[in-house]
Each structure stands twice: as structure tokens, then as C-alpha cells.
Write a protein that holds these residues in place. Structure first.
Motif, PDB file in Angstrom:
ATOM      1  N   GLU A  16       0.850  -1.188   0.000  1.00  0.00           N
ATOM      2  CA  GLU A  16       0.000   0.000   0.000  1.00  0.00           C
ATOM      3  C   GLU A  16       0.884   1.236   0.000  1.00  0.00           C
ATOM      4  O   GLU A  16       1.893   1.282   0.704  1.00  0.00           O
ATOM      5  CB  GLU A  16      -0.882  -0.021   1.251  1.00  0.00           C
ATOM      6  CG  GLU A  16      -1.948   1.033   1.296  1.00  0.00           C
ATOM      7  CD  GLU A  16      -2.802   0.911   2.550  1.00  0.00           C
ATOM      8  OE1 GLU A  16      -3.212   1.948   3.058  1.00  0.00           O
ATOM      9  OE2 GLU A  16      -3.036  -0.223   3.010  1.00  0.00           O
ATOM     10  N   LYS A  17       0.498   2.246  -0.791  1.00  0.00           N
ATOM     11  CA  LYS A  17       1.281   3.479  -0.877  1.00  0.00           C
ATOM     12  C   LYS A  17       0.350   4.671  -0.758  1.00  0.00           C
ATOM     13  O   LYS A  17      -0.548   4.848  -1.572  1.00  0.00           O
ATOM     14  CB  LYS A  17       2.039   3.522  -2.204  1.00  0.00           C
ATOM     15  CG  LYS A  17       2.861   4.777  -2.421  1.00  0.00           C
ATOM     16  CD  LYS A  17       3.554   4.730  -3.775  1.00  0.00           C
ATOM     17  CE  LYS A  17       4.231   6.022  -4.107  1.00  0.00           C
ATOM     18  NZ  LYS A  17       4.785   6.036  -5.465  1.00  0.00           N
ATOM     19  N   VAL A  47       3.408   3.991   3.937  1.00  0.00           N
ATOM     20  CA  VAL A  47       3.380   2.816   3.067  1.00  0.00           C
ATOM     21  C   VAL A  47       3.260   1.575   3.948  1.00  0.00           C
ATOM     22  O   VAL A  47       3.570   1.621   5.135  1.00  0.00           O
ATOM     23  CB  VAL A  47       4.653   2.692   2.185  1.00  0.00           C
ATOM     24  CG1 VAL A  47       4.740   3.796   1.175  1.00  0.00           C
ATOM     25  CG2 VAL A  47       5.909   2.626   3.030  1.00  0.00           C
ATOM     26  N   TYR A  60       8.051   9.574  -0.844  1.00  0.00           N
ATOM     27  CA  TYR A  60       6.893   9.168  -1.643  1.00  0.00           C
ATOM     28  C   TYR A  60       7.183   9.339  -3.135  1.00  0.00           C
ATOM     29  O   TYR A  60       6.863   8.462  -3.939  1.00  0.00           O
ATOM     30  CB  TYR A  60       5.662   9.993  -1.252  1.00  0.00           C
ATOM     31  CG  TYR A  60       4.442   9.725  -2.089  1.00  0.00           C
ATOM     32  CD1 TYR A  60       3.609   8.645  -1.811  1.00  0.00           C
ATOM     33  CD2 TYR A  60       4.121  10.534  -3.174  1.00  0.00           C
ATOM     34  CE1 TYR A  60       2.485   8.385  -2.584  1.00  0.00           C
ATOM     35  CE2 TYR A  60       3.003  10.286  -3.950  1.00  0.00           C
ATOM     36  CZ  TYR A  60       2.186   9.212  -3.646  1.00  0.00           C
ATOM     37  OH  TYR A  60       1.080   8.960  -4.428  1.00  0.00           O
ATOM     38  N   ASP A 101       5.597   2.393  -7.858  1.00  0.00           N
ATOM     39  CA  ASP A 101       4.356   1.704  -7.476  1.00  0.00           C
ATOM     40  C   ASP A 101       4.489   0.193  -7.637  1.00  0.00           C
ATOM     41  O   ASP A 101       5.036  -0.294  -8.618  1.00  0.00           O
ATOM     42  CB  ASP A 101       3.181   2.191  -8.345  1.00  0.00           C
ATOM     43  CG  ASP A 101       2.749   3.598  -7.975  1.00  0.00           C
ATOM     44  OD1 ASP A 101       2.883   3.954  -6.792  1.00  0.00           O
ATOM     45  OD2 ASP A 101       2.292   4.328  -8.870  1.00  0.00           O
ATOM     46  N   GLY A 102       3.944  -0.547  -6.654  1.00  0.00           N
ATOM     47  CA  GLY A 102       3.774  -1.995  -6.739  1.00  0.00           C
ATOM     48  C   GLY A 102       4.997  -2.821  -7.021  1.00  0.00           C
ATOM     49  O   GLY A 102       4.918  -3.818  -7.710  1.00  0.00           O
TER      50      GLY A 102
END
Length: 193
Positions: A11-12, A17, A35, A40-41
């Protein structure tokens, strides 16, 4: 102490996170600077700092070691807590904070929400000698105290230029011509802005 985490990003969010490390999900608080550096992912690695208080244990994560070191230094200043330090790292990147501290730039530090003039001065006073030892960054240099620099920056700000842009130009001029007068600084900066 937990020094780093490496695992799958679950999760971000802008402020935190969750990282899955061998089936355990760690909730890690982050700055906006971190951030922006997290993909992502994917499989990620964060340098961490575990803050233990009577009422809470908080884990903070950083994409770069330098950011973690600045965070730890900021926590040593009276009046700067974890939330304020994280806000500073969200508003300015670590090298900007280090440069402002090294050069005694109260205005840059004071530009962070929640930091007043006295706290900004305390940050500079407490960390000026320590910041250059911790961050061995060749881009961070201590500019000689120059009253003309401050006056030129104030004049350029009055003329409507953004302080950060004006500061870069004036500092570049000073690195080439350390004895430049206020008038020379303003004239040359206006040509470059």
C-alpha cells in the motif's frame, strides 16, 4: 532497532506505506520526498528509523540514507519532533535543508509550515557544525557570510522573483565573484532571471 526494510510494496499513501516482508506487513511513515522516489507496486527497500516513546512506537522510512540522517539530526533539536521533521523533509529535500543550515538561511527553514523564526534559528545554531559532517555531499558548501547576498535576495524578492530561484542565481554569481557588491549581484541576477 530496525535499520531497513526490503519487501513488496502493498500500500502506498502520501504519508505512509505498508511493506510486506516475509509475510509481515510493516506500516512505515514517510515524507513526500520519499513518496516521490518510491515506484508503485514493486519490490522496494527503505532505510528506517524506529522512534520509541512511552505511548507509541513509530517506524519512519526513507528512500535515501541522507534523508534518514537529516531526520535524525532534526530530532536532536529542541522543539522539533518527528512530525515537524517529517514536514520539513516533505517541504524541502535533504540537500536543501542541509544547504540552508550550512549557510544560516533562516528564511528557507522558516518557510516550512509550523516553524517560526526562533525554531529556525535554533535548528541552524544546533546543526550547523553537524550537518556537513553527516552529509558528505560535494554540492553542499558553506557560503561566506555576505550581507550583500542577503540584501540582493531581499531586493529581488521585492521585485517579484521567487526566492529559491533568485538564491540559486545569486549563489552562482558569488561562487564566481566572491567580492561582488550588492549592486553587482542584483544587476547580474536580473540578467539571468
Amino acid at each position: 532497532m530496525i535499520a531497513q526494510l526490503q519487501g513488496q510494496l502493498v500500500e502506498k499513501n502520501l504519508t505512509d506505506v505498508v511493506i510486506d516482508c516475509a509475510g509481515v506487513g510493516y506500516f512505515v511513515e514517510i515524507s513526500l520526498h520519499t513518496y516521490s522516489l518510491i515506484p508503485d507496486g514493486e519490490h522496494i527497500k527503505l532505510y528506517t528509523y524506529l522512534l520509541v516513546r512511552e505511548d507509541a512506537q513509530r517506524l519512519f522510512g526513507f528512500a535515501e540514507k541522507s534523508e534518514r540522517e537529516v531526520f535524525k539530526l532534526l530530532l536532536t533539536v529542541s522543539g522539533i519532533g518527528a512530525n515537524t521533521a517529517r514536514t520539513m523533509l516533505s517541504s524541502l529535500d535533504p540537500s536543501q535543508i542541509a544547504q540552508a543550515i550550512a549557510n544560516g538561511d533562516v528564511r528557507t527553514i522558516q518557510s516550512v509550515k509550523g516553524i517560526g523564526a526562533k525554531t529556525a534559528q535554533r535548528v541552524i545554531l544546533d546543526l550547523r557544525d553537524k550537518i556537513l559532517q553527516v552529509l558528505e555531499d560535494p554540492q553542499i558548501s558553506v557560503l561566506p557570510s555576505n550581507r550583500g547576498r542577503d540584501e540582493a535576495l531581499s531586493a529581488l524578492e521585492t521585485l517579484g522573483y521567487v526566492r529559491k530561484q533568485a538564491q540559486k542565481v545569486v549563489d552562482k554569481i558569488l561562487s564566481d565573484q566572491p567580492d561582488a557588491t550588492t549592486e553587482q549581484l542584483i544587476k547580474q541576477a536580473l540578467k539571468q532571471l
